[in-house]
Design an enzyme around this catalytic site. Structure first.
Site, PDB file in Angstrom:
ATOM      1  N   LYS A  53      20.534  45.187 -40.188  1.00  0.00           N
ATOM      2  CA  LYS A  53      20.316  43.776 -39.400  1.00  0.00           C
ATOM      3  C   LYS A  53      21.357  43.073 -39.318  1.00  0.00           C
ATOM      4  O   LYS A  53      21.862  42.690 -38.220  1.00  0.00           O
ATOM      5  CB  LYS A  53      18.890  43.357 -39.735  1.00  0.00           C
ATOM      6  CG  LYS A  53      17.837  44.273 -39.208  1.00  0.00           C
ATOM      7  CD  LYS A  53      16.419  43.734 -40.003  1.00  0.00           C
ATOM      8  CE  LYS A  53      15.337  44.671 -39.799  1.00  0.00           C
ATOM      9  NZ  LYS A  53      14.184  44.555 -40.342  1.00  0.00           N
ATOM     10  N   GLN A  97      11.277  40.090 -44.215  1.00  0.00           N
ATOM     11  CA  GLN A  97      11.376  41.470 -44.335  1.00  0.00           C
ATOM     12  C   GLN A  97      10.109  41.915 -45.271  1.00  0.00           C
ATOM     13  O   GLN A  97       9.829  41.232 -46.638  1.00  0.00           O
ATOM     14  CB  GLN A  97      12.577  41.902 -45.410  1.00  0.00           C
ATOM     15  CG  GLN A  97      12.727  43.636 -45.274  1.00  0.00           C
ATOM     16  CD  GLN A  97      12.843  44.291 -44.059  1.00  0.00           C
ATOM     17  OE1 GLN A  97      13.825  43.739 -43.272  1.00  0.00           O
ATOM     18  NE2 GLN A  97      12.073  45.152 -43.717  1.00  0.00           N
ATOM     19  N   ASP A 120       9.775  38.715 -34.965  1.00  0.00           N
ATOM     20  CA  ASP A 120       9.180  39.962 -35.385  1.00  0.00           C
ATOM     21  C   ASP A 120       7.913  40.148 -34.651  1.00  0.00           C
ATOM     22  O   ASP A 120       7.396  41.389 -34.653  1.00  0.00           O
ATOM     23  CB  ASP A 120       8.801  40.235 -36.691  1.00  0.00           C
ATOM     24  CG  ASP A 120       9.660  40.974 -37.629  1.00  0.00           C
ATOM     25  OD1 ASP A 120      10.244  41.815 -37.035  1.00  0.00           O
ATOM     26  OD2 ASP A 120       9.806  40.653 -38.881  1.00  0.00           O
TER      27      ASP A 120
END
Ligand code: NAD
Length: 302
Positions: A53, A97, A120
């Site tokens: 990422k 994460q 997200d």
């Protein structure tokens, strides 16, 4: 003959658009899109995802701020960091994460991220906006894997309206938001899961099958209608014996590619299908957030 959907190439196209949008924002408003990436612990897969990422963000002229916390970090410390990032005007997206170590309540962490930086799309309010749809959907951040899967479908299927779609899996990260996106596209959607009886007969009627079950090669070609379009979200590492007799492993999806590709008109491979789209959509959401924070319209719609 089956058409293999090239998710890698399509994701590269999305990243080119993201870079273009990012460059526009930098030149118009002197605002550099910025993603804060928080990693707690030493999960090897998470480290790989976070590394990928960060690298791709740089290629799209998105700045990243990395926060690496050790495995024993308590919830209060993580929530304090999120609070600081919520209040940091230079940060437009916050990615924590998952999975998190067991002493930390994931839902509490997700819902502490301010809705406007929840790139997200897991916050309860973003999930609610997606569920309501219409104008509300335009304000939401959509979870990256279902968004990537939908963008692939829209690129491959001329008109989604009225198509029978089956989503295998009902997780908050993939299955549920995927089903809501397909409803928004006016598909007729059936969601099947681990307790569904006779999944094969439900799939037999589907024009579109999206599979996110976490079960290696579960969906067989025999389950599918001739000409179905198949999106395989699954990523599973399975053991294999190599030609020289040594033990190794390989990545497979939730669909048995060999048999399914005999029947499907179009199918995503694993790897190289949905996976690259997930990161591309995270970067897309981050730039969208930077535009919103700068008081501008979203650069792209679904
Ligand atoms: P999850 O474990 O949270 O959910 C799995 C879902 O599948 C559940 O709703 C469960 O009811 C259903 N299921 C389990 N066994 C089933 C069966 N035998 N028949 C029908 N349904 C069954 O998983 P998830 O987070 O939704 O992920 C699913 C898969 O997608 C995993 O392989 C994961 O690695 C992969 N994934 C890929 C990406 C990507 O970027 N491509 C992103 C997220 C998840």
């Amino acid at each position: 003959m089956t058409n293999i959907i090239d998710g890698k190439a399509f994701a590269a196209k999305i990243r080119t658009e993201v870079k273009h949008d990012s460059d526009n924002l930098i030149s118009q408003k002197s605002v550099e899109p910025c993603l804060a990436v928080v990693l707690v612990g030493e999960n090897p897969a998470s480290k790989v995802y976070v590394g990928a990422k960060t690298k791709m963000a740089a290629e799209c002229n998105i700045k990243t701020k990395d926060y690496k916390l050790d495995d024993s970090t308590d919830q209060e410390t993580l929530l304090k960091l999120i609070d600081d990032l919520n209040n940091d005007a230079s940060v437009h997206g916050i990615l924590v994460q998952l999975p998190l170590p067991k002493q930390i309540d994931e839902r509490k962490v997700i819902d502490t991220i301010t809705v406007e930086k929840d790139v997200d799309g897991f916050h309860a309010i973003n999930a609610g906006r997606l569920s309501i749809g219409g104008e509300m959907l335009k304000k939401a951040f959509i979870p990256c894997t279902p968004l990537g899967s939908l963008l692939l479908l829209k690129d491959q299927v001329e008109d989604l309206k009225g198509k029978n779609a089956v989503v295998v899996g009902r997780s908050n990260i993939v299955g549920k938001p995927m089903s809501q996106l397909l409803i928004e596209e006016s598909c007729t959607v059936t969601v099947v899961h681990s307790k569904t009886k006779d999944i094969e007969s439900v799939c037999a009627n589907a024009d579109i099958v999206v599979v996110a079950a976490g079960r290696p090669e579960m969906v067989d070609g025999k389950w599918l209608k001739k000409g179905a379009v198949v999106i395989d979200v699954g990523i599973n590492r399975i053991p294999v014996t190599k030609e020289d007799g040594s033990e190794g492993s390989k990545i497979v999806g939730d669909v048995d590619f060999a048999s399914a590709s005999e029947v499907a008109s179009k199918i995503t491979p694993v790897p190289g299908g949905v996976g690259p789209m997930t990161i591309a959509c995270l970067l897309r959401n981050t730039v969208t957030s930077a535009y919103r924070h700068a008081g501008l319209e979203d650069p792209r719609s679904i």
